[in-house]
Design a protein around this motif. Structure first.
Motif, PDB file in Angstrom:
ATOM      1  N   SER A   1      23.944  -8.762 -39.254  1.00  0.00           N
ATOM      2  CA  SER A   1      25.144  -8.203 -39.868  1.00  0.00           C
ATOM      3  C   SER A   1      26.306  -9.142 -39.599  1.00  0.00           C
ATOM      4  CB  SER A   1      25.425  -6.815 -39.296  1.00  0.00           C
ATOM      5  OG  SER A   1      25.848  -6.925 -37.948  1.00  0.00           O
ATOM      6  N   PRO A   2      27.375  -9.102 -40.394  1.00  0.00           N
ATOM      7  CA  PRO A   2      28.494 -10.003 -40.197  1.00  0.00           C
ATOM      8  C   PRO A   2      29.119  -9.905 -38.809  1.00  0.00           C
ATOM      9  CG  PRO A   2      28.679  -8.895 -42.320  1.00  0.00           C
ATOM     10  CD  PRO A   2      27.536  -8.267 -41.580  1.00  0.00           C
ATOM     11  N   SER A   3      29.088  -8.742 -38.179  1.00  0.00           N
ATOM     12  CA  SER A   3      29.714  -8.620 -36.866  1.00  0.00           C
ATOM     13  C   SER A   3      28.760  -8.957 -35.722  1.00  0.00           C
ATOM     14  CB  SER A   3      30.266  -7.208 -36.680  1.00  0.00           C
ATOM     15  OG  SER A   3      29.210  -6.275 -36.737  1.00  0.00           O
ATOM     16  N   HIS A   4      27.491  -9.086 -35.994  1.00  0.00           N
ATOM     17  CA  HIS A   4      26.511  -9.424 -34.972  1.00  0.00           C
ATOM     18  C   HIS A   4      25.561 -10.496 -35.499  1.00  0.00           C
ATOM     19  CE1 HIS A   4      27.837  -5.397 -33.729  1.00  0.00           C
ATOM     20  NE2 HIS A   4      27.733  -5.909 -32.534  1.00  0.00           N
ATOM     21  N   PRO A   5      25.979 -11.767 -35.408  1.00  0.00           N
ATOM     22  CA  PRO A   5      25.128 -12.828 -35.946  1.00  0.00           C
ATOM     23  C   PRO A   5      23.826 -12.961 -35.162  1.00  0.00           C
ATOM     24  CG  PRO A   5      27.024 -13.738 -34.765  1.00  0.00           C
ATOM     25  CD  PRO A   5      27.209 -12.254 -34.814  1.00  0.00           C
TER      26      PRO A   5
ATOM     27  N   HIS B   1      29.273 -15.332 -41.468  1.00  0.00           N
ATOM     28  CA  HIS B   1      28.333 -15.173 -40.352  1.00  0.00           C
ATOM     29  C   HIS B   1      28.916 -14.322 -39.230  1.00  0.00           C
ATOM     30  CE1 HIS B   1      25.225 -16.646 -37.406  1.00  0.00           C
ATOM     31  NE2 HIS B   1      24.496 -16.488 -38.494  1.00  0.00           N
ATOM     32  N   GLY B   2      30.150 -13.892 -39.381  1.00  0.00           N
ATOM     33  CA  GLY B   2      30.768 -13.042 -38.366  1.00  0.00           C
ATOM     34  C   GLY B   2      31.402 -13.828 -37.239  1.00  0.00           C
TER      35      GLY B   2
ATOM     36  N   ASP C   1      25.697 -18.153 -30.715  1.00  0.00           N
ATOM     37  CA  ASP C   1      25.565 -17.391 -31.958  1.00  0.00           C
ATOM     38  C   ASP C   1      25.241 -18.273 -33.159  1.00  0.00           C
ATOM     39  OD1 ASP C   1      26.171 -15.032 -30.569  1.00  0.00           O
ATOM     40  OD2 ASP C   1      28.309 -15.450 -30.741  1.00  0.00           O
TER      41      ASP C   1
ATOM     42  N   GLU D   1      35.974 -16.890 -35.907  1.00  0.00           N
ATOM     43  CA  GLU D   1      35.264 -16.509 -37.119  1.00  0.00           C
ATOM     44  C   GLU D   1      35.754 -17.390 -38.254  1.00  0.00           C
ATOM     45  OE1 GLU D   1      34.169 -12.454 -39.641  1.00  0.00           O
ATOM     46  OE2 GLU D   1      35.786 -12.393 -38.168  1.00  0.00           O
TER      47      GLU D   1
END
Length: 185
Positions: free
Chosen positions: A4-8, A134-135, A75, A180
């Motif tokens: 997800s964008p907040s958790h690459p 990619h967050g 990340d 980011e």
């Protein structure tokens, strides 16, 4: 499963500091006066903008002869953390780095400092440049207090530098910053 964008998706490998057992268990406090209250590095330090190294400060350690600094991004969408900066042989009496160190192998200030290759192939600092969408990425600024200088040149790869750190690290410390990719205009 896609990240997800907040958790690459993470690289899966441990950061360098996790692979080194210091002689002393007193920690080094690492700070960056440019870092925003949210933890974000300002745009000027990213490779999307000015790509200048941030200022760093750390607490001293008795009997330190030299310092090493490694900055990694766990990340990054790859099998190992992305190396943004490798610097070693900073003289023991130094406890701060100014903003904007030149991207050269050998530093005049701090005298004796050697910068290795980052994962983009250049010497010195390569600022955050996470892929768009990619967050938030985390950047770990790892500082190592050494009981001696490291007799290795600027083309030393991180695994070899890590082996040297394992044999001469008195104490360690780290700080984490975030960045980011900017939104496209």
């Amino acid at each position: 499963m896609s990240p997800s964008p907040s958790h690459p998706e993470h690289s899966g490998q441990a950061l360098t500091i996790m692979k080194v057992e210091p002689i002393q268990h007193t920690g080094i406090v690492v700070t960056c006066r440019a870092q925003e209250a949210s933890g974000k590095l300002p745009d000027r330090h990213s490779a999307y903008f000015d790509n200048i190294s941030p200022p760093l400060e750390w607490t001293g350690v008795p009997e330190v002869k030299a310092w090493a600094v490694i900055v990694e991004d766990p990340d990054a969408p790859r099998t190992k953390p992305f190396v943004h900066w490798m610097l070693w042989n900073v003289q023991g009496e130094v406890t701060a780095l100014p903003e904007g160190l030149p991207n050269t192998e050998f530093l005049a200030t701090p005298q004796g400092g050697i910068q290795g290759r980052n994962d983009m192939g250049g010497y010195g600092w390569f600022g955050p440049r996470p892929p768009a969408g990619h967050g938030v990425h985390r950047y770990y600024f790892q500082v190592f207090a050494l009981d001696d200088v490291i007799e290795m040149g600027p083309d030393t790869p991180l695994p070899e530098l890590l082996n040297a750190l394992k044999g001469c690290t008195l104490a360690t410390g780290e700080m984490m910053a975030t960045y980011e990719a900017p939104n496209p205009q």
